[in-house]
Design a protein around this motif. Structure first.
Motif, mmCIF file in Angstrom:
data_model
loop_
_atom_site.group_PDB
_atom_site.id
_atom_site.type_symbol
_atom_site.label_atom_id
_atom_site.label_comp_id
_atom_site.label_asym_id
_atom_site.label_seq_id
_atom_site.Cartn_x
_atom_site.Cartn_y
_atom_site.Cartn_z
ATOM 1 N N VAL A 145 0.857 -1.185 0.000
ATOM 2 C CA VAL A 145 0.000 0.000 0.000
ATOM 3 C C VAL A 145 0.889 1.230 0.000
ATOM 4 C CG1 VAL A 145 -1.530 1.381 1.464
ATOM 5 C CG2 VAL A 145 -2.056 -1.016 1.048
ATOM 6 N N THR A 146 0.576 2.198 -0.882
ATOM 7 C CA THR A 146 1.383 3.419 -0.980
ATOM 8 C C THR A 146 0.458 4.629 -1.059
ATOM 9 O OG1 THR A 146 1.442 3.461 -3.404
ATOM 10 C CG2 THR A 146 3.168 2.184 -2.299
ATOM 11 N N LYS A 147 1.051 5.798 -0.922
ATOM 12 C CA LYS A 147 0.314 7.038 -1.162
ATOM 13 C C LYS A 147 1.215 7.959 -1.974
ATOM 14 C CE LYS A 147 1.789 9.226 3.092
ATOM 15 N NZ LYS A 147 1.759 9.179 4.503
ATOM 16 N N THR A 148 0.587 8.804 -2.813
ATOM 17 C CA THR A 148 1.351 9.719 -3.666
ATOM 18 C C THR A 148 0.700 11.083 -3.634
ATOM 19 O OG1 THR A 148 0.027 9.071 -5.594
ATOM 20 C CG2 THR A 148 2.122 7.904 -5.260
ATOM 21 N N GLU A 149 1.512 12.127 -3.898
ATOM 22 C CA GLU A 149 0.947 13.479 -3.877
ATOM 23 C C GLU A 149 0.555 13.923 -5.280
ATOM 24 O OE1 GLU A 149 3.963 15.893 -2.143
ATOM 25 O OE2 GLU A 149 5.169 15.933 -3.963
ATOM 26 N N ASN A 150 -0.480 14.737 -5.325
ATOM 27 C CA ASN A 150 -0.990 15.321 -6.573
ATOM 28 C C ASN A 150 -1.218 14.246 -7.630
ATOM 29 O OD1 ASN A 150 -1.033 17.929 -5.431
ATOM 30 N ND2 ASN A 150 1.177 18.061 -5.714
ATOM 31 N N GLY A 151 -0.498 14.295 -8.758
ATOM 32 C CA GLY A 151 -0.755 13.320 -9.822
ATOM 33 C C GLY A 151 0.215 12.161 -9.857
ATOM 34 N N VAL A 152 1.174 12.135 -8.988
ATOM 35 C CA VAL A 152 2.195 11.070 -9.006
ATOM 36 C C VAL A 152 1.514 9.711 -8.838
ATOM 37 C CG1 VAL A 152 4.264 10.178 -7.866
ATOM 38 C CG2 VAL A 152 3.947 12.654 -8.120
ATOM 39 N N ASN A 153 1.976 8.724 -9.597
ATOM 40 C CA ASN A 153 1.323 7.412 -9.559
ATOM 41 C C ASN A 153 2.345 6.279 -9.605
ATOM 42 O OD1 ASN A 153 1.972 6.685 -12.279
ATOM 43 N ND2 ASN A 153 0.363 8.067 -12.991
ATOM 44 N N PRO A 154 1.894 5.026 -9.448
ATOM 45 C CA PRO A 154 2.832 3.892 -9.366
ATOM 46 C C PRO A 154 3.723 3.701 -10.591
ATOM 47 C CG PRO A 154 0.710 3.271 -8.448
ATOM 48 C CD PRO A 154 0.507 4.607 -9.092
ATOM 49 N N LEU A 155 3.291 4.182 -11.758
ATOM 50 C CA LEU A 155 4.140 4.061 -12.948
ATOM 51 C C LEU A 155 5.499 4.720 -12.714
ATOM 52 C CD1 LEU A 155 1.719 5.066 -15.882
ATOM 53 C CD2 LEU A 155 2.494 2.760 -15.287
ATOM 54 N N CYS A 156 5.506 5.784 -11.919
ATOM 55 C CA CYS A 156 6.744 6.530 -11.658
ATOM 56 C C CYS A 156 7.772 5.676 -10.926
ATOM 57 C CB CYS A 156 6.450 7.776 -10.820
ATOM 58 S SG CYS A 156 5.211 8.855 -11.541
ATOM 59 N N PHE A 157 7.318 4.635 -10.267
ATOM 60 C CA PHE A 157 8.213 3.806 -9.446
ATOM 61 C C PHE A 157 8.310 2.375 -9.981
ATOM 62 C CE2 PHE A 157 5.749 6.843 -6.846
ATOM 63 C CZ PHE A 157 6.759 7.762 -6.628
ATOM 64 N N GLY A 158 7.845 2.167 -11.216
ATOM 65 C CA GLY A 158 7.904 0.842 -11.818
ATOM 66 C C GLY A 158 6.975 -0.158 -11.153
ATOM 67 N N GLU A 159 5.902 0.347 -10.531
ATOM 68 C CA GLU A 159 4.958 -0.533 -9.841
ATOM 69 C C GLU A 159 3.669 -0.672 -10.663
ATOM 70 O OE1 GLU A 159 6.320 0.970 -5.383
ATOM 71 O OE2 GLU A 159 4.583 1.861 -6.370
ATOM 72 N N ASN A 160 2.973 -1.782 -10.433
ATOM 73 C CA ASN A 160 1.729 -2.081 -11.118
ATOM 74 C C ASN A 160 0.563 -1.641 -10.221
ATOM 75 O OD1 ASN A 160 -0.266 -3.264 -12.723
ATOM 76 N ND2 ASN A 160 0.060 -5.305 -11.863
ATOM 77 N N ALA A 161 -0.244 -0.707 -10.695
ATOM 78 C CA ALA A 161 -1.368 -0.203 -9.900
ATOM 79 C C ALA A 161 -2.536 -1.176 -9.961
ATOM 80 C CB ALA A 161 -1.802 1.162 -10.427
ATOM 81 N N LEU A 162 -2.888 -1.750 -8.810
ATOM 82 C CA LEU A 162 -4.039 -2.659 -8.761
ATOM 83 C C LEU A 162 -5.305 -1.905 -8.374
ATOM 84 C CD1 LEU A 162 -2.513 -5.757 -6.893
ATOM 85 C CD2 LEU A 162 -2.519 -5.246 -9.347
#
Ligand code: ZN
Length: 202
Positions: A145-162
Motif C-alpha cells: 500500500v502506498t500514497k502519492t501526492e498530486n498526480g504522481v502514480n505507481p508508474l513513476c516507481f515501476g509498480e503495477n497499480a491494482l
C-alpha cells in the motif's frame, strides 16, 4: 502521427453509483469538468513537443522528475489523465465480489482483507493535501500500500497499480464534504470493482 489525449466515457452511467455513495453530480463534475480539464490542458502542453507522438505511459515516465519539489505541467496533466482512466475502471456497479486469488494475496500480505483495508485507509487519510492512495504490485510480485501526492502514480516507481483511490477533495466534497475517512470507507466497502482489481495482477 499524433496521439492526443482522449476523454473516455465513464464505463457505466453517471447515476450507476448513486446508491453506493457516489452521486451523479459528483461523477458529472469529476469526469466532465476535472478529468476533461486534464485532457484539454495536456493536449495543449504536448502539442508541438517531443511528447506529442508518445504513449500516455511514456509521457508519464519520461516527464516524472524524482528530484523536483513540484512536477511539471506535462507530467501533472498526463498522470492525472491516466489516474482517472484507472479510477473509473476500478469502481463499478458490478464486479464487487472479491475473486479468491485476490483475497488470498491480500490475506497473505496484510493478514486479512480487513487488514488491507485498514492499511489502505491509513494511507489515504495520511496523504496530506491532494493525492492518491494505492494498492500496488511491486516488480518482485509483492503487494504493497502506498500514497502519492498530486498526480504522481505507481508508474513513476515501476509498480503495477491494482487499486487507486482519488483523495483530491473534488472526488468527495459533494457527497462527503470534508470527511475523507468516510469517503474511503465507502469506497472500499461499496464502490470497488474487485474483479477489475484482480484482473490487474500479474
Ligand atoms: Zn480526481
Amino acid at each position: 502521427m499524433t496521439m492526443a489525449f482522449d476523454l473516455p466515457n465513464l464505463p457505466y452511467a453517471y447515476d450507476a453509483l448513486e446508491t453506493s455513495g457516489m452521486s451523479k453530480e459528483t461523477l458529472e463534475f469529476h469526469h466532465d469538468l476535472h478529468h476533461k480539464a486534464y485532457v484539454d490542458n495536456g493536449n495543449k502542453l504536448i502539442a508541438g513537443t517531443q511528447w506529442e507522438d508518445k504513449s500516455l505511459e511514456e509521457i508519464i515516465i519520461g516527464t516524472y522528475d524524482s528530484g523536483a519539489v513540484a512536477q511539471n505541467g506535462v507530467f501533472n496533466n498526463a498522470s492525472q489523465h491516466w489516474n482517472h482512466i484507472q479510477f473509473w475502471e476500478m469502481m463499478g456497479p458490478t464486479g464487487r465480489a472479491m475473486p479468491s486469488e485476490l483475497e488470498s494475496a491480500l490475506s497473505e500480505q496484510f493478514g486479512s482483507v480487513d487488514g488491507f483495508k485498514e492499511a489502505f485507509t491509513v494511507a489515504g487519510i495520511g496523504q496530506f493535501g491532494s493525492g492518491w492512495c494505492w494498492l500496488v504490485q511491486k516488480a518482485d510480485g509483492e503487494l504493497s500500500v502506498t500514497k502519492t501526492e498530486n498526480g504522481v502514480n505507481p508508474l513513476c516507481f515501476g509498480e503495477n497499480a491494482l487499486l487507486g483511490c482519488d483523495v483530491w477533495e473534488h472526488s468527495y466534497y459533494i457527497d462527503f464534504r470534508n470527511k475523507r475517512p468516510a469517503y474511503l470507507a465507502n469506497f472500499l466497502d461499496n464502490l470497488v470493482n474487485w474483479e477489475n482489481v484482480a484482473s490487474r495482477m500479474k
